[in-house]
Design an enzyme around this catalytic site. Structure first.
Site, short mmCIF file in Angstrom:
data_model
loop_
_atom_site.label_atom_id
_atom_site.label_comp_id
_atom_site.label_asym_id
_atom_site.label_seq_id
_atom_site.Cartn_x
_atom_site.Cartn_y
_atom_site.Cartn_z
N GLY A 186 0.84 -1.11 -0.05
CA GLY A 186 0.19 -0.06 -0.07
C GLY A 186 0.81 1.13 0.13
N ARG A 187 1.48 1.47 1.45
CA ARG A 187 2.22 2.60 1.23
C ARG A 187 3.43 2.95 0.35
NH1 ARG A 187 3.12 4.69 6.57
NH2 ARG A 187 2.42 2.43 7.40
N CYS B 135 -8.48 22.62 18.41
CA CYS B 135 -8.30 22.63 19.84
C CYS B 135 -7.73 21.48 20.51
CB CYS B 135 -9.82 23.16 20.49
SG CYS B 135 -10.56 24.41 19.30
C1 LIG Z 1 -2.16 -2.57 5.78
C2 LIG Z 1 -2.14 -3.84 5.15
C3 LIG Z 1 -1.46 -4.01 3.89
C4 LIG Z 1 -0.46 -2.69 3.49
O1 LIG Z 1 0.42 -2.41 4.40
P1 LIG Z 1 1.51 -1.15 3.53
O2 LIG Z 1 2.41 -1.04 4.81
O3 LIG Z 1 0.72 0.03 3.31
O4 LIG Z 1 2.21 -1.75 2.50
C5 LIG Z 1 -1.41 -5.07 3.40
N1 LIG Z 1 -2.08 -6.14 3.74
C6 LIG Z 1 -2.80 -6.12 4.72
C7 LIG Z 1 -3.51 -7.48 5.29
C8 LIG Z 1 -2.83 -5.04 5.83
O5 LIG Z 1 -3.68 -5.12 6.78
#
Ligand SMILES: *Cc1c(COP(=O)(O)O)cnc(C)c1O
Length: 422
Positions: A277-278, A346
């Site tokens: 993802g990241r 706040c």
């Molecule tokens: C959050 C998650 C990912 C992605 O993680 P990244 O660090 O963003 O690459 C992949 N698989 C599962 C099951 C996750 O919970």
């Protein structure tokens, strides 16, 4: 590498000056680069060229349909953790056979909707979930393809809130009990075991924890095969970290990660899935914000921005560092200033950075938070009745709003009064 660079003294997103977009949409806003998204996806895709594979983008990191469409067009599958994400992926044009369903608490309703809409596999995380999926699949007269998420008990050496692969974490089943649980799955007529799943955490900056986990997966694959299970697919999760500061961090590259997978698991002849993802979305997005006031305190100066913790919660939630840069390129020889950079909410937690060295800034100057593409917009809220900020996508010299800023009226009119209060 990303595509947010200074050109002629002005920060650009690909070929568009960030200031031009700010003038068109107002601040604050999120801004994504198509070229960066595609490039990062391709790095992973190519790193697994040596085998059958599918890179499933973990869309919980960034789930705007335009982003999903860019990645799907490049060939990505999706990793979803709720049926909301599942439907969003489908709406963006991703076919069910390229969607894997992760998450520790899938409900029967979510299972039913995914089975009816088509799904590549469920990554099952517990025995009760397995039993529920078996029931739901049977009631629909179908068979659900599954992997079982194992918890390898390795330390991901990352922030406690995003470590998921230790035995104390809520995720998966202990790897020591895997054989027993796979045997149970094999007896359930509504399930078809296709592989093994593992995901040990997020923002990993070393390969060693992956290596430890994948070695355990390799051993488990042989063990399960010896017991007659047809293990053809390994889902290795996501988690590869990104550099949040330009200067000193150098997390491993997707190519090194791909080579590690080949070394530890290549001999098994399995199809490989990964769920980054990241690393795909993080550096593909920035958040642009405006200085409202520069306020002099007793012993420090504050930059008060129009962006806040409800727009970007990572500093408050994970103590995360984001590089914050002016969108007008600082000139060499300029005397730097030091600021606490804060939002208007706040809460003292609404602080993006303390004592941050920056060029001197004034009210109305624009700044960009780098590396804000992952776990940024998706975690935003309307806390303090601040409308969700817009998302914008750039592709070369064009840009488009991909989620508009709601009007105050739209935000407020979502509440309804019960009849007795009207
Ligand atoms: C959050 C998650 C990912 C992605 O993680 P990244 O660090 O963003 O690459 C992949 N698989 C599962 C099951 C996750 O919970």
């Amino acid at each position: 590498m990303d595509h947010f660079l200074y050109r002629n003294g002005a920060l650009h997103a690909e070929d568009v000056p960030v200031a031009e977009i700010a003038a068109a949409v107002g601040t604050p806003f999120y801004l994504y680069s198509t070229a960066t998204l595609t490039r990062h996806f391709k790095l992973f895709d190519e790193a697994l060229d040596w085998t059958d594979h599918l890179v499933c983008f973990a869309m919980k990191s960034a789930s705007n349909q335009a982003i999903l469409r860019v990645l799907a067009n490049a060939g990505a599958g999706m990793d979803v953790v709720s049926v909301g994400e599942y439907l969003r992926a489908k709406a963006a044009g991703v076919p069910g056979e390229k969607i894997v369903f992760s998450g520790v608490g899938k409900t029967a309703e979510e299972m039913r909707m995914a089975l009816e809409g088509g799904i590549r596999q469920f990554n099952v995380e517990s025995e009760p979930e397995m039993a529920m999926l078996d029931q739901v699949a049977q009631s629909l007269g179908t068979v659900a393809p599954i992997t079982i998420r194992v918890n390898p008990d390795v330390d991901a050496k990352t922030h406690a809130k995003i470590a998921t692969g230790k035995s104390e974490n809520k995720f998966g089943i202990p790897i020591s009990r895997a054989c027993e649980v796979y045997a149970m799955a094999a007896r359930m007529p509504g399930l078809r075991v296709v592989g093994i799943d593992v995901h040990i955490g997020s923002q990993l900056t070393e390969l060693a924890p992956f290596e430890a986990a994948y070695q355990k997966v390799a051993e488990l694959t042989e063990l399960l095969r010896a017991e007659g299970h047809d293990i053809t697919r390994l889902d290795l999760g996501g988690g590869l970290g990104i550099p949040y500061t330009r200067s000193n961090e150098a997390p491993p590259l997707p190519t090194e990660y791909g080579a590690l997978i080949q070394r530890t698991l290549g001999h098994l002849g399995c199809e490989i899935e990964i769920e980054p993802g990241r690393l795909i979305s993080g550096n593909a997005g920035i958040m642009v914000s405006k200085v409202i006031y520069v306020k002099s305190g007793e012993d420090r100066d504050f930059l008060i921005l129009d962006g806040a913790m409800n727009d970007l919660i990572r500093p408050a939630m994970y103590d995360a560092w984001h590089d914050i840069v002016p969108i007008i390129e600082p000139q060499p020889g300029q005397e730097p200033a030091k600021y606490d950079i804060v939002g208007p909410i706040c809460e003292s937690g609404d602080t993006f950075a303390k004592g941050r060295e920056m060029p001197q800034l004034r009210a109305d100057d624009l700044v960009a938070f780098r590396s804000a593409g992952a776990y940024g917009a998706v975690m935003s809220s309307e806390y303090n009745s601040r409308p969700m900020i817009p998302e914008v996508l750039v592709d070369k010299d064009q840009f488009a709003v991909i989620r508009p800023r709601p009007t105050y009226e739209e935000m407020i009119s979502r509440d309804t009064l019960p009849s007795w209060l009207e």
